[in-house]
Design a protein around this motif. Sequence first.
Motif, PDB file in Angstrom:
ATOM      1  N   PRO A 208       0.394  -1.446   0.021  1.00  0.00           N
ATOM      2  CA  PRO A 208       0.062   0.179  -0.019  1.00  0.00           C
ATOM      3  C   PRO A 208       0.768   1.409  -0.047  1.00  0.00           C
ATOM      4  N   LYS A 209       0.524   2.445  -0.039  1.00  0.00           N
ATOM      5  CA  LYS A 209       0.632   3.600  -0.380  1.00  0.00           C
ATOM      6  C   LYS A 209       1.117   4.318   0.973  1.00  0.00           C
ATOM      7  N   LYS A 210       1.510   4.983   1.484  1.00  0.00           N
ATOM      8  CA  LYS A 210       2.010   5.565   2.645  1.00  0.00           C
ATOM      9  C   LYS A 210       0.909   5.894   3.133  1.00  0.00           C
ATOM     10  N   GLY A 211      -0.324   6.076   4.185  1.00  0.00           N
ATOM     11  CA  GLY A 211      -1.272   6.035   5.127  1.00  0.00           C
ATOM     12  C   GLY A 211      -1.981   5.543   4.798  1.00  0.00           C
ATOM     13  N   TYR A 212      -2.443   4.342   3.774  1.00  0.00           N
ATOM     14  CA  TYR A 212      -3.876   3.094   3.557  1.00  0.00           C
ATOM     15  C   TYR A 212      -3.053   1.894   3.700  1.00  0.00           C
ATOM     16  N   LYS A 238      -7.983   4.238   3.058  1.00  0.00           N
ATOM     17  CA  LYS A 238      -6.818   5.019   4.493  1.00  0.00           C
ATOM     18  C   LYS A 238      -7.041   4.340   5.698  1.00  0.00           C
ATOM     19  N   LEU A 239      -5.961   4.862   6.584  1.00  0.00           N
ATOM     20  CA  LEU A 239      -5.851   4.829   7.672  1.00  0.00           C
ATOM     21  C   LEU A 239      -6.459   5.619   8.394  1.00  0.00           C
TER      22      LEU A 239
END
Length: 247
Positions: A208-212, A238-239
Amino acid sequence: MPYYKTEIEAGKTIEVIKSHTRSLNDHRPREGREKITPEDMKKINRINTEARLARLINANFGYGDYHLVLTYRKDLRPSPEEAKKRLAKFLRVLRREYKKYKEELKYICVTEYLNTAIHHHLIINGIEANINKIVRDCWEWGSPHFTPLDDTGQYRELAAYFIKETSKTYKANDGGAKQHYTCSRNLIKPVKKTTIIKSINWLDIPKPKKGYYIDKDTVYNGINPFTGAPIQKYTMVKLPEIKGKSG
């Protein structure tokens, strides 16, 4: 060999599709491609419909909004055609009520009536008012039931439930349901972007991309039935934001 990466952003989710062909629905004959049966096509269409609806829900609704079920009293159950008129009237009145609070009604709805008592499922946006009372005052033929949406931003299971609910009625095509779902015209459309990735292939286990984080139930590595080419699909969510601790 480079591949195409399509990202579809909808609210808190980003759906990712990786393929060696730009068009994911290429119907041209391809050597080694298996013949698609009518049953296969029905399954593919259902999956695609669920995905489109999930994106629409994710892009427009979330925490503070509601899954609403409108039922009819036994002595007031209408025909499918009459139910369409009653639902349209309900939405007109509800829209006017929203305007009193300077709000705009957003909704998605489906209707089911085969092998069950006729009823409507809706997703509506919440407002700073007693939405429970407003809806009950507007719905004069039975009881409304409310379920608040959670804060995940990923509502693919709700989308699948909506499509399942209306599948029999949709297949009947008898004047009650010409499409799986209807929605207000003011909904935001998911944003789609395709880029060319100069790499031989992609990782079997995506990152995942950062923050997800990656919704593991959405990860698919396989063959596109239309093109016969490898394809990968998954959805990033999204986190949740970490709230600061009070000192």
